[in-house]
Design an enzyme around this catalytic site. Structure first.
Site, PDB file in Angstrom:
ATOM      1  N   ILE A   1      -0.762  -0.995  -4.584  1.00  0.00           N
ATOM      2  CA  ILE A   1      -1.977  -0.183  -4.621  1.00  0.00           C
ATOM      3  C   ILE A   1      -1.587   1.261  -4.346  1.00  0.00           C
ATOM      4  O   ILE A   1      -0.989   1.563  -3.310  1.00  0.00           O
ATOM      5  CB  ILE A   1      -2.972  -0.666  -3.550  1.00  0.00           C
ATOM      6  CG1 ILE A   1      -3.297  -2.148  -3.767  1.00  0.00           C
ATOM      7  CG2 ILE A   1      -4.238   0.184  -3.547  1.00  0.00           C
ATOM      8  CD1 ILE A   1      -3.684  -2.877  -2.504  1.00  0.00           C
TER       9      ILE A   1
ATOM     10  N   THR B   1      -3.779   7.391  -0.523  1.00  0.00           N
ATOM     11  CA  THR B   1      -4.231   6.018  -0.732  1.00  0.00           C
ATOM     12  C   THR B   1      -4.971   5.553   0.513  1.00  0.00           C
ATOM     13  O   THR B   1      -6.145   5.206   0.451  1.00  0.00           O
ATOM     14  CB  THR B   1      -3.055   5.092  -1.065  1.00  0.00           C
ATOM     15  OG1 THR B   1      -2.444   5.531  -2.297  1.00  0.00           O
ATOM     16  CG2 THR B   1      -3.516   3.646  -1.252  1.00  0.00           C
TER      17      THR B   1
ATOM     18  N   PHE C   1       0.821  -1.208   0.000  1.00  0.00           N
ATOM     19  CA  PHE C   1       0.000   0.000   0.000  1.00  0.00           C
ATOM     20  C   PHE C   1       0.858   1.262   0.000  1.00  0.00           C
ATOM     21  O   PHE C   1       1.708   1.436   0.883  1.00  0.00           O
ATOM     22  CB  PHE C   1      -0.889   0.043   1.248  1.00  0.00           C
ATOM     23  CG  PHE C   1      -2.193  -0.695   1.115  1.00  0.00           C
ATOM     24  CD1 PHE C   1      -3.325  -0.061   0.630  1.00  0.00           C
ATOM     25  CD2 PHE C   1      -2.290  -2.030   1.482  1.00  0.00           C
ATOM     26  CE1 PHE C   1      -4.528  -0.735   0.508  1.00  0.00           C
ATOM     27  CE2 PHE C   1      -3.492  -2.718   1.371  1.00  0.00           C
ATOM     28  CZ  PHE C   1      -4.615  -2.067   0.886  1.00  0.00           C
ATOM     29  N   ASP C   2       0.633   2.126  -0.963  1.00  0.00           N
ATOM     30  CA  ASP C   2       1.103   3.497  -0.844  1.00  0.00           C
ATOM     31  C   ASP C   2       0.366   4.126   0.342  1.00  0.00           C
ATOM     32  O   ASP C   2      -0.686   3.623   0.756  1.00  0.00           O
ATOM     33  CB  ASP C   2       0.800   4.249  -2.143  1.00  0.00           C
ATOM     34  CG  ASP C   2       1.107   5.728  -2.064  1.00  0.00           C
ATOM     35  OD1 ASP C   2       2.235   6.076  -1.663  1.00  0.00           O
ATOM     36  OD2 ASP C   2       0.209   6.527  -2.380  1.00  0.00           O
ATOM     37  N   LEU C   3       0.893   5.219   0.882  1.00  0.00           N
ATOM     38  CA  LEU C   3       0.251   5.840   2.038  1.00  0.00           C
ATOM     39  C   LEU C   3      -0.552   7.085   1.672  1.00  0.00           C
ATOM     40  O   LEU C   3      -1.773   7.116   1.782  1.00  0.00           O
ATOM     41  CB  LEU C   3       1.292   6.173   3.112  1.00  0.00           C
ATOM     42  CG  LEU C   3       1.956   4.982   3.794  1.00  0.00           C
ATOM     43  CD1 LEU C   3       2.965   5.462   4.840  1.00  0.00           C
ATOM     44  CD2 LEU C   3       0.917   4.075   4.446  1.00  0.00           C
TER      45      LEU C   3
END
Length: 231
Positions: free
Chosen positions: A180, A14, A9-11
């Site tokens: 993502i 996102t 996961f991107d932060l």
């Protein structure tokens, strides 16, 4: 759809609502210089900042150039001549206080973890700031590991960043991995470079400035949930 077990996961924009936190921090900076907090001024700063980040992710400039020049460029438009790093430190202190979470993100991460998915965070943000924001938001508990460019020495979309990440995930399997994120250049191009599937969160009507085809495109956390959890 492929079954993914390892979710990168991107932060910002996102799972963390960077835009909301950014606006709060910018308002405080603008107030410090008596600059009206208008949509036009906000857009002018964001355009400068965005272009610098794109240049950084494209390898055209070093990261420190962003912090040294974005506020001087913007403030010069309003008659202020400042040292970039001093203003940037002020801004970052304000920004570090922001730990807004995107609607539905906390519940999604919780349900993904509960269902046996392995979650990892991958971000180009600053080490101290991102660690603080993750902890303050309470999202840190959902991730097995957090990989931050300043810590790794590499950045998305560079293959070296992903090699670093892959080497440190126990029992890593590319075929079960997906990244993502909201950024075409950093997240989607990075995932393609690394040979993994990609999910682009396209929440706004943004210009598709790169000719890339994500494995999947979703327009909200709700759609992402339906994709990953089948409902």
């Amino acid at each position: 759809m492929a079954m993914y077990n390892i979710l990168l996961f991107d932060l910002d924009d996102t799972v963390l609502d960077f835009r909301k936190s950014e606006l709060k921090a910018l308002e405080k900076v603008f107030q410090s210089f008596h600059i009206p907090f208008t949509s036009e001024n906000i857009a002018a700063y964001k355009n400068i900042n965005h272009n610098l980040w794109v240049d950084f992710e494209g390898g055209k400039i070093e990261r420190h150039t962003i912090f040294e020049t974005r506020f001087p460029k913007f403030l010069k438009m309003h008659g202020h001549h400042v040292t970039g790093l001093e203003v940037d430190m002020m801004y970052r202190a304000f920004l570090a206080e922001g730990h807004d979470v995107k609607e539905g993100a906390r519940e999604l991460l919780s349900d993904l973890k509960a269902s046996g998915h392995r979650l990892f965070a991958v971000t180009n943000g600053l080490l101290e700031m991102q660690c603080r924001r993750l902890k303050d938001s309470g999202l840190d508990v959902y991730f097995e590991q957090v990989f931050i460019s300043e810590q790794t020495g590499y950045k998305k979309p560079d293959i070296e960043f992903f090699d670093y990440v892959f080497e440190r995930i126990p029992n890593f399997d590319k075929s079960q991995t997906v990244i993502i994120g909201d950024m075409l250049h950093a997240d989607i191009l990075g995932g393609i470079n690394a040979g993994i599937d990609t999910i682009w969160i396209k929440e706004r009507d943004v210009l598709k400035y790169l000719d890339l085809e994500p494995t999947y495109t979703v327009h909200s956390i709700k759609e992402l949930r339906q994709l990953l959890l089948k409902g």
